[in-house]
Write a protein that holds these residues in place. Structure first.
Motif, mmCIF file in Angstrom:
data_model
loop_
_atom_site.group_PDB
_atom_site.id
_atom_site.type_symbol
_atom_site.label_atom_id
_atom_site.label_comp_id
_atom_site.label_asym_id
_atom_site.label_seq_id
_atom_site.Cartn_x
_atom_site.Cartn_y
_atom_site.Cartn_z
ATOM 1 N N PHE A 109 8.625 9.933 -3.042
ATOM 2 C CA PHE A 109 8.457 8.754 -3.392
ATOM 3 C C PHE A 109 10.279 8.139 -4.214
ATOM 4 N N PHE A 113 3.440 2.161 -6.210
ATOM 5 C CA PHE A 113 4.610 3.083 -6.283
ATOM 6 C C PHE A 113 4.205 4.157 -7.575
ATOM 7 N N LEU A 128 0.559 11.728 0.810
ATOM 8 C CA LEU A 128 0.273 12.798 1.622
ATOM 9 C C LEU A 128 0.455 14.282 1.026
ATOM 10 N N ARG A 137 7.826 16.355 -3.767
ATOM 11 C CA ARG A 137 7.007 14.644 -3.972
ATOM 12 C C ARG A 137 7.947 13.794 -4.718
ATOM 13 N N ALA A 138 8.486 14.406 -5.560
ATOM 14 C CA ALA A 138 9.874 13.024 -6.517
ATOM 15 C C ALA A 138 10.832 12.871 -5.424
ATOM 16 N N LEU A 191 3.299 9.186 10.646
ATOM 17 C CA LEU A 191 2.967 10.221 9.949
ATOM 18 C C LEU A 191 3.268 11.498 10.527
ATOM 19 N N VAL A 210 0.743 -1.360 -0.335
ATOM 20 C CA VAL A 210 0.268 -0.032 0.356
ATOM 21 C C VAL A 210 0.723 1.311 0.001
ATOM 22 N N CYS A 243 11.555 6.541 -0.787
ATOM 23 C CA CYS A 243 10.431 6.134 0.044
ATOM 24 C C CYS A 243 10.740 4.199 -0.975
ATOM 25 N N HIS A 244 10.471 4.813 -2.057
ATOM 26 C CA HIS A 244 10.703 2.619 -2.933
ATOM 27 C C HIS A 244 12.356 2.168 -2.813
ATOM 28 N N THR A 289 1.220 5.466 -0.442
ATOM 29 C CA THR A 289 0.517 6.630 0.312
ATOM 30 C C THR A 289 0.762 7.764 0.281
ATOM 31 N N ALA A 334 5.270 17.269 1.015
ATOM 32 C CA ALA A 334 4.928 16.036 0.621
ATOM 33 C C ALA A 334 5.145 14.856 1.561
ATOM 34 N N VAL A 335 4.477 14.007 1.540
ATOM 35 C CA VAL A 335 4.784 12.516 2.734
ATOM 36 C C VAL A 335 4.510 11.130 1.976
ATOM 37 N N VAL A 336 5.392 10.886 1.431
ATOM 38 C CA VAL A 336 4.935 9.103 0.337
ATOM 39 C C VAL A 336 5.400 7.775 1.709
ATOM 40 N N THR A 337 4.113 7.190 1.829
ATOM 41 C CA THR A 337 4.752 5.937 2.981
ATOM 42 C C THR A 337 4.229 4.722 2.070
ATOM 43 N N PHE A 338 4.983 3.951 2.497
ATOM 44 C CA PHE A 338 4.643 2.213 1.857
ATOM 45 C C PHE A 338 4.976 1.674 3.336
ATOM 46 N N LEU A 339 3.289 0.700 2.900
ATOM 47 C CA LEU A 339 3.180 -0.099 4.146
ATOM 48 C C LEU A 339 3.468 -1.877 2.629
#
Lengths: 162, 79, 162, 79
Positions: free
Chosen positions: C103, A103, A30, C99-100, C15, A26, C106-107, A28, C25-30
């Motif tokens: 993302f 992603f 923000l 955001r770039a 968060l 998942v 995080c990836h 996300t 920008a905040v990107v979260t991975f679950l």
């Protein structure tokens, strides 16, 4: 879940919406109000939406993404009205069996949302305010465009200050 | 024919949120927009997007009686 | 916030940890337990960690990411023990001005975490269980490797069934 | 010199979670691992990673008295 709302965004609600036993990932996104933009001290952002069209466009984007990538579920929420520094104005969640798709789709969705979903923001900074995105300038601010954006500084009674 | 108008963001501040206009049959969105610019010449320089009944259209889109035509600036963008 | 825990992951906690007034920008991975893997019906996953080394490696990854990309903050949590289908075993949150970067970082962080943070998973599926990732086979399951993974099927009393 | 051993995942199930060994001064991780394989020949086929005092090391890493040496399979991966 595709929603334009005046209330603060609750991420757990989006996560619940994209939860799926076949999802292994998942992602996300923000979008949050930053305290600085183009050298201006930002106090808050204010969003305005063409409400129903925005929700339709979000749904359409999710449908396109679901055709392009092996996704399980997508949720998108955009807050309108005043969004103070540090709070989220937009949230996108995408679930997929594998993370690469989640992603890529989530990134694509926010890029497209910012291009086509009819929501506009006005930046309130120290000493003025400005509509963001009207790159050619609105009549009231023409000629004062800075770095592709238009600014109305100070407290003069101009239309964009209302 | 009669169409309803909606304006958003900076355009709303200049034009008000809503309006109405009577048009000749067969009129396009572009024709409608030009008639608004004729009333308010300062609009000529405004970057503009059109939607009819909540769907993006080109200026060449032909209007029908009762249509809701929305005018607004490009969306906010940002990175 | 870099933590290995036996408790369910609460995304809101991550968060909060990456919240920053300069972040846009905040990107979260679950990473969540999927009900299927390599054709097997997965019932639950079970994670084991080299606890302190895992937390150190997570911190080191975040430090490397912060050197490579313009990030504000990073948080990483890995759950160990049993993680039922639909629940998260790992969560990563990255905040950045734009955001770039969020993302990409995080990836990259989840890719690297899965390569080097010392945490292992055992998959419990209908009819057996298997350690994931020991691609060459452990002695007790050698010769029964399937698609690069090893499986012990059935309820035979073998070491990996204990 | 004396070193402490830790095993994880499938290796832990074969070797137990912890152990201890006495080594000649200057011994490397590889030498230690080979001595374990000599005791349990079935370990020879196991893909293995080493960490000393919670840091990844190569087999050529020279051990010191009191070191904690961890042996474990590659990390789980997954996409």
């Amino acid at each position: 879940m595709f929603r334009v709302t005046r209330r603060p965004i609750v991420v757990a609600t989006l996560l619940r919406a994209v939860r799926d036993p076949a999802a292994g990932a998942v992602v996300t996104f923000l979008g949050t109000t930053r305290n600085e933009n183009a050298g201006r001290r930002v106090v808050r952002l204010e969003y305005e939406a063409f409400h129903r069209m925005a929700e339709r466009e979000m749904k359409a984007l999710a449908a396109t993404a679901a055709r392009r990538w092996a996704l399980r579920k997508v949720a998108m929420v955009h807050r309108i009205g005043v969004v103070p520094v540090g709070e989220a104005s937009v949230a996108i969640a995408a679930s997929a069996a594998h993370r690469a798709e989640a992603f890529t789709a989530c990134h694509w969705l926010i890029d497209r949302l910012k291009e086509i979903v009819p929501i506009w923001k006005r930046e309130h900074f120290r000493g003025g305010q400005v509509w963001i995105g009207a790159q050619q300038g609105t009549p009231d601010t023409r000629g004062r465009a800075a770095s592709g954006r238009t600014a109305t500084r100070g407290r003069r009674r101009r239309p964009v200050d209302r | 024919m009669r169409v309803r108008l909606r304006f958003f963001a900076a355009l709303r501040e200049q034009m008000g949120a809503r309006g109405e206009r009577t048009l000749k049959p067969g009129a396009t969105v572009e024709i409608l927009w030009r008639s608004l610019v004729a009333e308010r010449p300062e609009l000529a320089a405004v970057p503009i997007r059109f939607a009819v009944n909540e769907t993006y259209v080109e200026g060449s889109h032909r209007l029908a009686d009762g249509d809701e035509v929305a005018f607004f600036p490009p969306v906010s963008g940002g990175r």
